[in-house]
Design a protein around this motif. Structure first.
Motif, mmCIF file in Angstrom:
data_model
loop_
_atom_site.group_PDB
_atom_site.id
_atom_site.type_symbol
_atom_site.label_atom_id
_atom_site.label_comp_id
_atom_site.label_asym_id
_atom_site.label_seq_id
_atom_site.Cartn_x
_atom_site.Cartn_y
_atom_site.Cartn_z
ATOM 1 N N GLU A 121 0.827 -1.212 0.000
ATOM 2 C CA GLU A 121 0.000 0.000 0.000
ATOM 3 C C GLU A 121 0.862 1.263 0.000
ATOM 4 N N ALA A 122 1.998 1.179 0.674
ATOM 5 C CA ALA A 122 2.879 2.344 0.778
ATOM 6 C C ALA A 122 3.508 2.726 -0.560
ATOM 7 N N LEU A 123 3.407 1.851 -1.554
ATOM 8 C CA LEU A 123 3.977 2.132 -2.868
ATOM 9 C C LEU A 123 2.981 2.818 -3.807
ATOM 10 N N ARG A 124 1.769 3.092 -3.320
ATOM 11 C CA ARG A 124 0.776 3.751 -4.174
ATOM 12 C C ARG A 124 1.273 5.098 -4.729
ATOM 13 N N PRO A 125 1.932 5.930 -3.914
ATOM 14 C CA PRO A 125 2.415 7.209 -4.463
ATOM 15 C C PRO A 125 3.414 7.023 -5.612
ATOM 16 N N ALA A 126 4.240 5.998 -5.540
ATOM 17 C CA ALA A 126 5.209 5.742 -6.609
ATOM 18 C C ALA A 126 4.496 5.346 -7.893
ATOM 19 N N ALA A 127 3.468 4.503 -7.774
ATOM 20 C CA ALA A 127 2.696 4.122 -8.954
ATOM 21 C C ALA A 127 1.934 5.320 -9.507
ATOM 22 N N ALA A 128 1.395 6.149 -8.615
ATOM 23 C CA ALA A 128 0.650 7.335 -9.043
ATOM 24 C C ALA A 128 1.557 8.312 -9.782
ATOM 25 N N ALA A 129 2.813 8.401 -9.354
ATOM 26 C CA ALA A 129 3.754 9.315 -10.017
ATOM 27 C C ALA A 129 3.993 8.910 -11.465
ATOM 28 N N THR A 130 4.043 7.596 -11.723
ATOM 29 C CA THR A 130 4.213 7.161 -13.117
ATOM 30 C C THR A 130 2.976 7.509 -13.930
ATOM 31 N N LEU A 199 0.485 -3.455 -8.731
ATOM 32 C CA LEU A 199 0.402 -3.099 -7.318
ATOM 33 C C LEU A 199 -0.909 -3.585 -6.711
ATOM 34 N N GLU A 200 -2.010 -3.465 -7.440
ATOM 35 C CA GLU A 200 -3.295 -3.940 -6.925
ATOM 36 C C GLU A 200 -3.264 -5.456 -6.711
ATOM 37 N N ALA A 201 -2.627 -6.179 -7.622
ATOM 38 C CA ALA A 201 -2.527 -7.633 -7.477
ATOM 39 C C ALA A 201 -1.659 -8.007 -6.280
ATOM 40 N N LEU A 202 -0.610 -7.245 -6.054
ATOM 41 C CA LEU A 202 0.269 -7.492 -4.906
ATOM 42 C C LEU A 202 -0.482 -7.236 -3.599
ATOM 43 N N ILE A 203 -1.247 -6.173 -3.567
ATOM 44 C CA ILE A 203 -2.022 -5.853 -2.368
ATOM 45 C C ILE A 203 -3.058 -6.944 -2.094
ATOM 46 N N ALA A 204 -3.661 -7.444 -3.165
ATOM 47 C CA ALA A 204 -4.684 -8.485 -3.028
ATOM 48 C C ALA A 204 -4.084 -9.861 -2.760
ATOM 49 N N GLY A 205 -2.775 -9.992 -2.961
ATOM 50 C CA GLY A 205 -2.125 -11.288 -2.760
ATOM 51 C C GLY A 205 -2.468 -12.299 -3.826
ATOM 52 N N ASP A 206 -2.807 -11.824 -5.020
ATOM 53 C CA ASP A 206 -3.164 -12.712 -6.130
ATOM 54 C C ASP A 206 -1.894 -13.077 -6.892
ATOM 55 N N LEU A 207 -1.254 -14.167 -6.488
ATOM 56 C CA LEU A 207 0.051 -14.524 -7.024
ATOM 57 C C LEU A 207 0.005 -14.877 -8.506
#
Length: 223
Positions: A121-130, A199-207
């Motif tokens: 979740e803490a990586l959302r700002p990095a994804a948003a910046a792209t 990132l959404e898949a990582l947060i959801a744990g959908d490997l």
């Protein structure tokens, strides 16, 4: 004189002036941005004094920055002439994409299995910046944000050498091909969307989705 025929960055591009502190680092960042954006053209020769005048600094920090770019494989030093921007081939970029995949994909998949959702979740700002840079069609800003996102992901592995090597490979993969058209905004937006989906898949744990997205991301990075 030879230097009189050395081209500057195109006049229509407004080159940002730099402050006196950390001049070398700022010049290096500006030159990297000019390379990614195609302002510095593969095969052309640029002189330290000419670029220094353009940036409003002396030739010394320009030469120092160019020497670093030579180590990165972006330019070559020509004694008494300046620096030639090196030309890269589609094969070179494809090979870089392959090496990046061999390095990063296993690490990302390992992290996906053990890093908790709140950390992702803490990586959302990095994804948003792209996404923001892509929406603006700002190629240099997108290149920087793209590297930052991958850097933050890989940093979770706790291996500084891995992060350093991966970023160097990533930077080299961003140099444009000779004569290539400027990267289109739609291409940047599509690439940024892959970051958000991952990132959404990582947060959801959908490997399963994570693995599919990671492999596809690097496959589409190849020319």
């Amino acid at each position: 004189m030879e230097e009189d025929r050395v081209p500057l960055i195109p006049a229509q591009k407004e080159t940002r002036k730099v402050l006196r502190h950390s001049v070398r680092g700022q010049i290096l960042d500006a030159l990297r941005a000019a390379l990614v954006d195609g302002e510095l053209v593969p095969g052309e020769i640029y002189s330290g004094p000419a670029l220094g005048e353009r940036f409003g600094v002396s030739a010394t920090p320009v030469r120092e920055a160019m020497q670093q770019l030579a180590l990165e494989g972006a330019v070559e030093c020509l004694p008494n002439r300046g620096f030639r921007v090196l030309s890269h081939t589609a094969r070179e970029l494809a090979e870089l994409a392959e090496v990046r995949a061999l390095l990063e994909v296993p690490v990302m998949l390992r992290l996906a299995r053990r890093v908790p959702a709140e950390t992702w979740e803490a990586l959302r700002p990095a994804a948003a910046a792209t996404a923001e840079a892509a929406a603006a069609g700002d190629v240099p800003a997108y290149a920087e944000a793209d590297r930052a996102f991958h850097r933050e992901v890989l940093a979770l592995a706790g291996n500084d050498q891995l992060v350093q090597v991966a970023e160097e490979l990533h930077r080299r993969a961003q140099w444009p091909l000779p004569g290539a058209a400027r990267v289109r905004r739609a291409e940047l937006v599509a690439d940024a969307a892959e970051h958000s989906a991952l990132l959404e898949a990582l947060i959801a744990g959908d490997l399963a989705v994570v693995e599919s997205l990671v492999r596809e991301h690097f496959a589409t990075a190849a020319p």
